[in-house]
Design an enzyme around this catalytic site. Structure first.
Site, PDB file in Angstrom:
ATOM      1  N   SER A   1       0.828  -1.134   0.064  1.00  0.00           N
ATOM      2  CA  SER A   1      -0.073  -0.191  -0.003  1.00  0.00           C
ATOM      3  C   SER A   1       0.660   1.236  -0.054  1.00  0.00           C
ATOM      4  CB  SER A   1      -0.778  -0.071   1.204  1.00  0.00           C
ATOM      5  OG  SER A   1      -1.385  -1.338   1.351  1.00  0.00           O
TER       6      SER A   1
HETATM    7  N1  SAH Z   1      -0.124  -4.895   4.218  1.00  0.00           N
HETATM    8  C1  SAH Z   1       0.295  -5.148   3.157  1.00  0.00           C
HETATM    9  C2  SAH Z   1      -0.549  -4.764   1.902  1.00  0.00           C
HETATM   10  C3  SAH Z   1      -1.431  -5.893   1.750  1.00  0.00           C
HETATM   11  S1  SAH Z   1      -2.121  -5.957   0.358  1.00  0.00           S
HETATM   12  C4  SAH Z   1       1.827  -4.532   2.815  1.00  0.00           C
HETATM   13  O1  SAH Z   1       2.296  -3.900   3.648  1.00  0.00           O
HETATM   14  O2  SAH Z   1       2.347  -4.878   1.932  1.00  0.00           O
HETATM   15  C5  SAH Z   1      -3.510  -6.959   0.508  1.00  0.00           C
HETATM   16  C6  SAH Z   1      -3.119  -8.473   1.150  1.00  0.00           C
HETATM   17  O3  SAH Z   1      -4.250  -9.157   1.621  1.00  0.00           O
HETATM   18  C7  SAH Z   1      -3.067  -9.420  -0.019  1.00  0.00           C
HETATM   19  O4  SAH Z   1      -1.388  -9.789   0.030  1.00  0.00           O
HETATM   20  C8  SAH Z   1      -3.945 -10.385  -0.033  1.00  0.00           C
HETATM   21  O5  SAH Z   1      -3.441 -11.627  -0.582  1.00  0.00           O
HETATM   22  C9  SAH Z   1      -4.297 -10.360   1.172  1.00  0.00           C
HETATM   23  N2  SAH Z   1      -5.663 -10.945   1.469  1.00  0.00           N
HETATM   24  C10 SAH Z   1      -6.744 -10.927   0.831  1.00  0.00           C
HETATM   25  N3  SAH Z   1      -7.718 -11.634   1.320  1.00  0.00           N
HETATM   26  C11 SAH Z   1      -7.440 -12.107   2.584  1.00  0.00           C
HETATM   27  C12 SAH Z   1      -7.918 -12.902   3.598  1.00  0.00           C
HETATM   28  N4  SAH Z   1      -8.903 -13.505   3.691  1.00  0.00           N
HETATM   29  N5  SAH Z   1      -6.716 -13.370   4.678  1.00  0.00           N
HETATM   30  C13 SAH Z   1      -5.539 -12.997   4.617  1.00  0.00           C
HETATM   31  N6  SAH Z   1      -4.957 -12.230   3.626  1.00  0.00           N
HETATM   32  C14 SAH Z   1      -5.848 -11.653   2.690  1.00  0.00           C
END
Ligand code: SAH
Length: 236
Positions: free
Chosen positions: A67
Site C-alpha cells: 500500500s
Molecule cells: N499490508 C500489506 C499490503 C497488503 S495488500 C503490505 O504492507 O504490503 C492486501 C493483502 O491481503 C494481499 O496480500 C492479499 O493476498 C491479502 N488478503 C486478501 N484476502 C485475505 C484474507 N481473507 N486473509 C488474509 N489475507 C488476505
C-alpha cells in the site's frame, strides 16, 4: 529520526519520505519514527527498489500491492498504539506494514492467504532483522483465534461487510480499522467526512467499549478485496 541509521544507501530517500508524510499531515512521532527505521526497499521486488521510497502503491506479485505509505501511516495513527499492544494484521502482503507495526506494538500476528507472499514477507522481515512478528497463512476474515484477544486489528484488504470473527477477537477498548464497501456506511456518517469518498470504499474505525461497538468513518480508501469466508468469494 533514524532515517540514516540503517547502514544502507537509502537513508536520504527515507528522510524524504518522512518529509512527505509530515506534509501529508502525519504527526504521530512514533509512527514517523517507525517509517524512519523500516527499510521499505527490502519489501518491494528488486526491480522496483529505486521506487521504494516514493509515496505510492507498488505491485508485489500475485495481483497484490504494497500500500501507499501515506495510507499506511493514516492507518497506524488511527490505531493509536502505545507500544504495549497485541495486534492482528489481516493481509501481510509484502510484510512492510507488519514491520512498521513491530516498532509500535508488543506482539504482531499477521495473516496472509497467499502462501508465496507469506514466505516472501517472512524472508524480507528476516533480512530487515525485524523480530516480534508472527506470519501465518490462512483466511484472515476468520481472524486468528489462537492468539486472541487483540488490542488492535487492521485489515489491509477491503471487505463487503465487517467480518464478525474480528469483532469477537477484539479486546475491550480495542480498535479495528478496515476498509469497507461504501454501501455499508450510513449516508449520514459519510456526510461528516472532510471529502466524500469518490470510490467504492471507506476506511472505518470500530472501537469496542463496554461490550458495544462504535463505528467512525475516517476517509476514502482504495484496497484490493478481502477474499474469504467473511469477505468476497473470489478474485474479480
Ligand atoms: N499490508 C500489506 C499490503 C497488503 S495488500 C503490505 O504492507 O504490503 C492486501 C493483502 O491481503 C494481499 O496480500 C492479499 O493476498 C491479502 N488478503 C486478501 N484476502 C485475505 C484474507 N481473507 N486473509 C488474509 N489475507 C488476505
Amino acid at each position: 529520526m533514524a532515517a540514516g541509521r540503517l547502514g544502507d544507501t537509502y537513508g536520504g530517500y527515507r528522510a524524504r519520505l518522512l518529509e512527505r508524510l509530515r506534509a501529508q499531515g502525519i504527526q504521530d512521532l512514533a509512527v514517523l519514527r517507525a517509517f524512519g527505521e523500516t527499510p521499505r526497499h527490502l519489501f518491494v521486488p528488486e526491480a522496483l527498489r529505486h521506487r521504494a521510497y516514493e509515496d505510492g502503491a507498488l505491485p508485489i506479485g500475485h495481483g497484490q500491492t504494497i500500500s501507499q505509505p501515506t495510507t499506511q501511516a493514516r492507518y497506524l495513527e488511527a490505531l493509536g498504539l502505545s507500544g504495549t499492544e497485541r495486534v492482528l494484521e489481516i493481509g501481510t502482503g509484502s510484510g512492510y506494514q507488519a514491520a512498521l507495526l513491530s516498532h509500535l506494538a508488543r506482539v504482531v500476528v499477521s495473516v496472509e492467504r497467499v502462501p508465496p507472499l507469506a514466505q516472501a514477507a517472512l524472508a524480507a522481515l528476516d533480512e530487515a532483522a525485524i523480530t516480534g512478528v508472527v506470519v501465518v497463512v490462512g483466511d484472515g476474515s476468520l481472524g486468528w483465534p489462537a492468539e486472541a484477544p487483540y488490542d488492535a486489528i487492521l485489515v489491509a484488504a477491503a471487505s463487503p461487510v465487517v467480518p464478525k470473527p474480528l469483532l469477537r477477537q477484539l479486546a475491550e477498548g480495542g480498535r479495528l480499522v478496515l476498509p469497507l464497501d461504501v454501501g455499508q456506511v450510513p449516508a449520514e456518517a459519510l456526510r461528516a467526512l472532510p471529502e466524500p469518498p469518490g470510490g467504492g470504499q471507506v476506511l472505518v474505525r470500530i472501537t469496542r467499549q463496554g461490550g458495544q461497538y462504535y463505528a467512525e468513518p475516517l476517509g476514502a480508501a482504495l484496497f484490493v478485496p478481502l477474499i474469504g469466508r467473511h469477505g468476497f468469494d473470489q478474485e474479480t
